[in-house]
Design a protein around this motif. Structure first.
Motif, PDB file in Angstrom:
ATOM      1  N   TYR A  26      13.036   4.647  -3.940  1.00 52.24           N
ATOM      2  CA  TYR A  26      11.905   4.033  -4.137  1.00 52.24           C
ATOM      3  C   TYR A  26      10.822   4.245  -3.239  1.00 52.24           C
ATOM      4  CZ  TYR A  26       9.094  -0.383  -4.631  1.00 52.24           C
ATOM      5  OH  TYR A  26       8.204  -1.015  -4.707  1.00 52.24           O
ATOM      6  N   GLN A  27      11.005   4.734  -2.044  1.00 52.84           N
ATOM      7  CA  GLN A  27      10.008   4.766  -1.260  1.00 52.84           C
ATOM      8  C   GLN A  27       9.129   6.171  -1.890  1.00 52.84           C
ATOM      9  OE1 GLN A  27       8.622   3.200   1.292  1.00 52.84           O
ATOM     10  NE2 GLN A  27       7.157   4.427   1.514  1.00 52.84           N
ATOM     11  N   ARG A  28      10.160   7.364  -2.297  1.00 48.60           N
ATOM     12  CA  ARG A  28       9.334   8.404  -2.581  1.00 48.60           C
ATOM     13  C   ARG A  28       8.608   7.974  -3.804  1.00 48.60           C
ATOM     14  NH1 ARG A  28      14.461  10.759  -1.052  1.00 48.60           N
ATOM     15  NH2 ARG A  28      15.132  10.699  -3.436  1.00 48.60           N
ATOM     16  N   PHE A  29       9.125   7.096  -4.838  1.00 52.89           N
ATOM     17  CA  PHE A  29       8.309   6.782  -5.809  1.00 52.89           C
ATOM     18  C   PHE A  29       7.068   6.092  -5.459  1.00 52.89           C
ATOM     19  CE2 PHE A  29       7.316   3.279  -8.713  1.00 52.89           C
ATOM     20  CZ  PHE A  29       6.904   3.855 -10.040  1.00 52.89           C
ATOM     21  N   VAL A  30       7.148   5.121  -4.729  1.00 59.48           N
ATOM     22  CA  VAL A  30       5.802   4.500  -4.242  1.00 59.48           C
ATOM     23  C   VAL A  30       4.659   5.254  -3.559  1.00 59.48           C
ATOM     24  CG1 VAL A  30       5.167   2.986  -2.512  1.00 59.48           C
ATOM     25  CG2 VAL A  30       7.027   2.111  -3.844  1.00 59.48           C
ATOM     26  N   GLU A  31       5.182   6.461  -2.848  1.00 57.11           N
ATOM     27  CA  GLU A  31       4.572   7.453  -2.311  1.00 57.11           C
ATOM     28  C   GLU A  31       3.736   8.294  -3.307  1.00 57.11           C
ATOM     29  OE1 GLU A  31       6.988   9.439   0.412  1.00 57.11           O
ATOM     30  OE2 GLU A  31       6.877   7.739   1.764  1.00 57.11           O
ATOM     31  N   ARG A  32       4.710   8.764  -4.403  1.00 58.57           N
ATOM     32  CA  ARG A  32       3.937   9.486  -5.570  1.00 58.57           C
ATOM     33  C   ARG A  32       2.962   8.788  -6.106  1.00 58.57           C
ATOM     34  NH1 ARG A  32       9.437  10.956  -6.530  1.00 58.57           N
ATOM     35  NH2 ARG A  32       9.446   9.761  -8.579  1.00 58.57           N
ATOM     36  N   VAL A  33       3.203   7.447  -6.564  1.00 57.45           N
ATOM     37  CA  VAL A  33       2.084   6.764  -6.984  1.00 57.45           C
ATOM     38  C   VAL A  33       0.836   6.452  -6.446  1.00 57.45           C
ATOM     39  CG1 VAL A  33       1.593   4.137  -7.746  1.00 57.45           C
ATOM     40  CG2 VAL A  33       3.945   5.322  -8.428  1.00 57.45           C
ATOM     41  N   GLN A  34       1.156   6.102  -4.832  1.00 56.87           N
ATOM     42  CA  GLN A  34      -0.029   5.948  -3.994  1.00 56.87           C
ATOM     43  C   GLN A  34      -0.662   7.281  -3.795  1.00 56.87           C
ATOM     44  OE1 GLN A  34       2.040   4.973  -0.420  1.00 56.87           O
ATOM     45  NE2 GLN A  34       1.738   2.578  -0.749  1.00 56.87           N
ATOM     46  N   TYR A  35      -0.070   8.243  -3.818  1.00 61.66           N
ATOM     47  CA  TYR A  35      -0.757   9.749  -3.771  1.00 61.66           C
ATOM     48  C   TYR A  35      -1.464  10.031  -4.871  1.00 61.66           C
ATOM     49  CZ  TYR A  35      -1.602  14.641  -3.344  1.00 61.66           C
ATOM     50  OH  TYR A  35      -2.075  16.024  -3.409  1.00 61.66           O
ATOM     51  N   ILE A  66      -3.159  -2.893  -9.708  1.00 61.25           N
ATOM     52  CA  ILE A  66      -3.485  -1.470  -9.800  1.00 61.25           C
ATOM     53  C   ILE A  66      -5.006  -1.232  -9.782  1.00 61.25           C
ATOM     54  CG2 ILE A  66      -3.353   0.749 -11.052  1.00 61.25           C
ATOM     55  CD1 ILE A  66      -0.533   0.260 -11.582  1.00 61.25           C
ATOM     56  N   PRO A  67      -5.871  -2.003 -10.668  1.00 59.64           N
ATOM     57  CA  PRO A  67      -7.354  -2.145 -10.625  1.00 59.64           C
ATOM     58  C   PRO A  67      -7.738  -2.442  -9.090  1.00 59.64           C
ATOM     59  CG  PRO A  67      -6.669  -2.784 -12.680  1.00 59.64           C
ATOM     60  CD  PRO A  67      -5.472  -2.794 -11.815  1.00 59.64           C
ATOM     61  N   ASN A  68      -7.413  -3.424  -8.847  1.00 55.10           N
ATOM     62  CA  ASN A  68      -7.609  -3.859  -7.374  1.00 55.10           C
ATOM     63  C   ASN A  68      -7.374  -3.054  -6.374  1.00 55.10           C
ATOM     64  OD1 ASN A  68      -8.908  -6.344  -8.437  1.00 55.10           O
ATOM     65  ND2 ASN A  68      -6.849  -7.654  -7.759  1.00 55.10           N
ATOM     66  N   TYR A  69      -6.305  -2.395  -6.429  1.00 52.63           N
ATOM     67  CA  TYR A  69      -5.701  -1.253  -5.348  1.00 52.63           C
ATOM     68  C   TYR A  69      -6.533  -0.029  -5.552  1.00 52.63           C
ATOM     69  CZ  TYR A  69      -2.827   2.134  -2.916  1.00 52.63           C
ATOM     70  OH  TYR A  69      -2.337   3.096  -2.185  1.00 52.63           O
ATOM     71  N   CYS A  70      -7.093   0.396  -6.713  1.00 52.99           N
ATOM     72  CA  CYS A  70      -8.014   1.579  -7.099  1.00 52.99           C
ATOM     73  C   CYS A  70      -9.241   1.176  -6.165  1.00 52.99           C
ATOM     74  CB  CYS A  70      -7.982   1.957  -8.505  1.00 52.99           C
ATOM     75  SG  CYS A  70      -6.606   2.714  -8.984  1.00 52.99           S
ATOM     76  N   ALA A  71      -9.711   0.039  -6.619  1.00 55.55           N
ATOM     77  CA  ALA A  71     -11.161  -0.281  -6.093  1.00 55.55           C
ATOM     78  C   ALA A  71     -10.970  -0.225  -4.601  1.00 55.55           C
ATOM     79  CB  ALA A  71     -11.576  -1.902  -6.305  1.00 55.55           C
ATOM     80  N   TRP A  72     -10.060  -1.018  -3.914  1.00 54.66           N
ATOM     81  CA  TRP A  72      -9.714  -0.895  -2.301  1.00 54.66           C
ATOM     82  C   TRP A  72      -9.980   0.743  -1.676  1.00 54.66           C
ATOM     83  CZ3 TRP A  72      -5.549   1.319   0.431  1.00 54.66           C
ATOM     84  CH2 TRP A  72      -5.860   0.977   1.713  1.00 54.66           C
ATOM     85  N   LEU A  73      -9.039   1.605  -2.328  1.00 52.24           N
ATOM     86  CA  LEU A  73      -8.929   2.903  -2.057  1.00 52.24           C
ATOM     87  C   LEU A  73     -10.507   3.355  -2.269  1.00 52.24           C
ATOM     88  CD1 LEU A  73      -6.071   4.454  -4.024  1.00 52.24           C
ATOM     89  CD2 LEU A  73      -6.230   4.109  -1.805  1.00 52.24           C
ATOM     90  N   GLY A  74     -11.253   3.018  -3.336  1.00 50.63           N
ATOM     91  CA  GLY A  74     -12.414   3.477  -3.584  1.00 50.63           C
ATOM     92  C   GLY A  74     -13.666   3.032  -2.026  1.00 50.63           C
TER      93      GLY A  74
END
Length: 115
Positions: A26-35, A66-74
Protein backbone atom coordinates in the motif's frame (compact mmCIF):
# COMPACT_ATOMS: atom_id res chain seq x y z
CA UNK A 1 -2.39 -26.77 25.46
CA UNK A 2 1.06 -25.43 24.66
CA UNK A 3 0.81 -26.78 21.14
CA UNK A 4 -2.51 -24.97 20.63
CA UNK A 5 -1.04 -21.75 21.95
CA UNK A 6 2.00 -22.17 19.72
CA UNK A 7 -0.24 -22.77 16.69
CA UNK A 8 -2.30 -19.72 17.54
CA UNK A 9 0.85 -17.67 17.96
CA UNK A 10 2.17 -18.98 14.64
CA UNK A 11 -1.11 -18.02 12.98
CA UNK A 12 -0.97 -14.57 14.55
CA UNK A 13 2.65 -14.14 13.48
CA UNK A 14 1.72 -15.22 9.96
CA UNK A 15 -1.17 -12.74 9.91
CA UNK A 16 1.16 -10.05 11.21
CA UNK A 17 3.60 -10.79 8.39
CA UNK A 18 0.79 -10.60 5.84
CA UNK A 19 -0.29 -7.27 7.34
CA UNK A 20 3.26 -5.94 7.07
CA UNK A 21 3.45 -7.04 3.44
CA UNK A 22 0.10 -5.38 2.68
CA UNK A 23 1.22 -2.17 4.39
CA UNK A 24 4.43 -2.15 2.35
CA UNK A 25 2.51 -2.72 -0.90
CA UNK A 26 0.00 0.00 0.00
CA UNK A 27 2.83 2.40 0.88
CA UNK A 28 4.50 1.77 -2.49
CA UNK A 29 1.14 2.32 -4.23
CA UNK A 30 0.62 5.61 -2.38
CA UNK A 31 4.15 6.73 -3.23
CA UNK A 32 3.58 5.94 -6.93
CA UNK A 33 0.34 7.94 -6.93
CA UNK A 34 1.98 10.88 -5.14
CA UNK A 35 4.97 10.81 -7.49
CA UNK A 36 2.71 10.56 -10.55
CA UNK A 37 0.61 13.54 -9.48
CA UNK A 38 3.74 15.52 -8.59
CA UNK A 39 5.16 14.85 -12.07
CA UNK A 40 1.90 15.90 -13.71
CA UNK A 41 1.79 19.15 -11.76
CA UNK A 42 5.49 19.94 -12.17
CA UNK A 43 5.67 19.21 -15.90
CA UNK A 44 2.07 19.28 -17.03
CA UNK A 45 1.56 22.65 -18.70
CA UNK A 46 1.63 21.27 -22.22
CA UNK A 47 -0.51 24.07 -23.66
CA UNK A 48 1.85 26.76 -22.38
CA UNK A 49 -0.94 28.88 -20.89
CA UNK A 50 0.65 29.01 -17.42
CA UNK A 51 -1.96 26.72 -15.83
CA UNK A 52 -1.78 22.96 -15.46
CA UNK A 53 -5.34 21.80 -16.21
CA UNK A 54 -6.06 18.29 -14.94
CA UNK A 55 -9.19 16.27 -15.67
CA UNK A 56 -9.72 13.49 -13.11
CA UNK A 57 -11.86 10.85 -14.86
CA UNK A 58 -14.05 8.43 -12.95
CA UNK A 59 -17.28 6.56 -13.53
CA UNK A 60 -18.42 7.65 -10.06
CA UNK A 61 -19.26 10.87 -8.27
CA UNK A 62 -15.92 11.43 -6.51
CA UNK A 63 -14.78 13.54 -3.61
CA UNK A 64 -12.57 16.52 -4.40
CA UNK A 65 -9.54 14.96 -2.72
CA UNK A 66 -7.42 14.49 -5.86
CA UNK A 67 -8.25 17.90 -7.41
CA UNK A 68 -7.57 19.57 -4.04
CA UNK A 69 -4.34 17.59 -3.65
CA UNK A 70 -3.21 18.69 -7.12
CA UNK A 71 -4.02 22.31 -6.25
CA UNK A 72 -2.01 21.95 -3.03
CA UNK A 73 0.93 20.50 -4.97
CA UNK A 74 0.70 23.44 -7.35
CA UNK A 75 0.74 25.96 -4.49
CA UNK A 76 3.70 24.13 -2.96
CA UNK A 77 5.61 24.28 -6.27
CA UNK A 78 4.40 27.76 -7.23
CA UNK A 79 2.47 26.45 -10.22
CA UNK A 80 -1.12 27.37 -11.12
CA UNK A 81 -3.31 24.26 -11.21
CA UNK A 82 -6.94 23.84 -12.24
CA UNK A 83 -8.01 20.28 -11.47
CA UNK A 84 -11.55 18.95 -11.55
CA UNK A 85 -13.47 15.69 -11.48
CA UNK A 86 -15.08 14.53 -14.72
CA UNK A 87 -17.69 11.82 -14.24
CA UNK A 88 -17.94 9.46 -17.20
CA UNK A 89 -20.37 6.76 -16.11
CA UNK A 90 -21.94 5.78 -19.43
CA UNK A 91 -21.07 5.51 -23.10
CA UNK A 92 -23.37 8.47 -23.70
CA UNK A 93 -21.40 10.55 -21.22
CA UNK A 94 -18.16 9.47 -22.87
CA UNK A 95 -19.53 10.69 -26.20
CA UNK A 96 -20.82 13.97 -24.77
CA UNK A 97 -19.33 17.00 -26.51
CA UNK A 98 -19.10 18.84 -23.17
CA UNK A 99 -17.10 16.05 -21.54
CA UNK A 100 -14.96 15.59 -24.64
CA UNK A 101 -14.16 19.31 -24.62
CA UNK A 102 -13.13 19.19 -20.93
CA UNK A 103 -10.82 16.27 -21.60
CA UNK A 104 -9.47 17.70 -24.86
CA UNK A 105 -8.65 21.04 -23.19
CA UNK A 106 -6.87 19.41 -20.24
CA UNK A 107 -3.09 19.31 -20.05
CA UNK A 108 -3.31 15.96 -18.26
CA UNK A 109 -5.90 13.30 -17.56
CA UNK A 110 -5.82 11.24 -14.37
CA UNK A 111 -7.95 8.09 -14.61
CA UNK A 112 -9.32 7.27 -11.18
CA UNK A 113 -9.51 3.63 -10.18
CA UNK A 114 -7.20 1.42 -12.12
CA UNK A 115 -7.85 -1.57 -9.95
Amino acid sequence: VLVVRDERRANLDHQGLELCILRARYQRFVERVQYGLMEIVANGDVTGDGVVTIAVLSPYDESHFIPNYCAWLGRTLGIAVAASNVQVSTTGAANSPAINARVANADAVWIKGGD
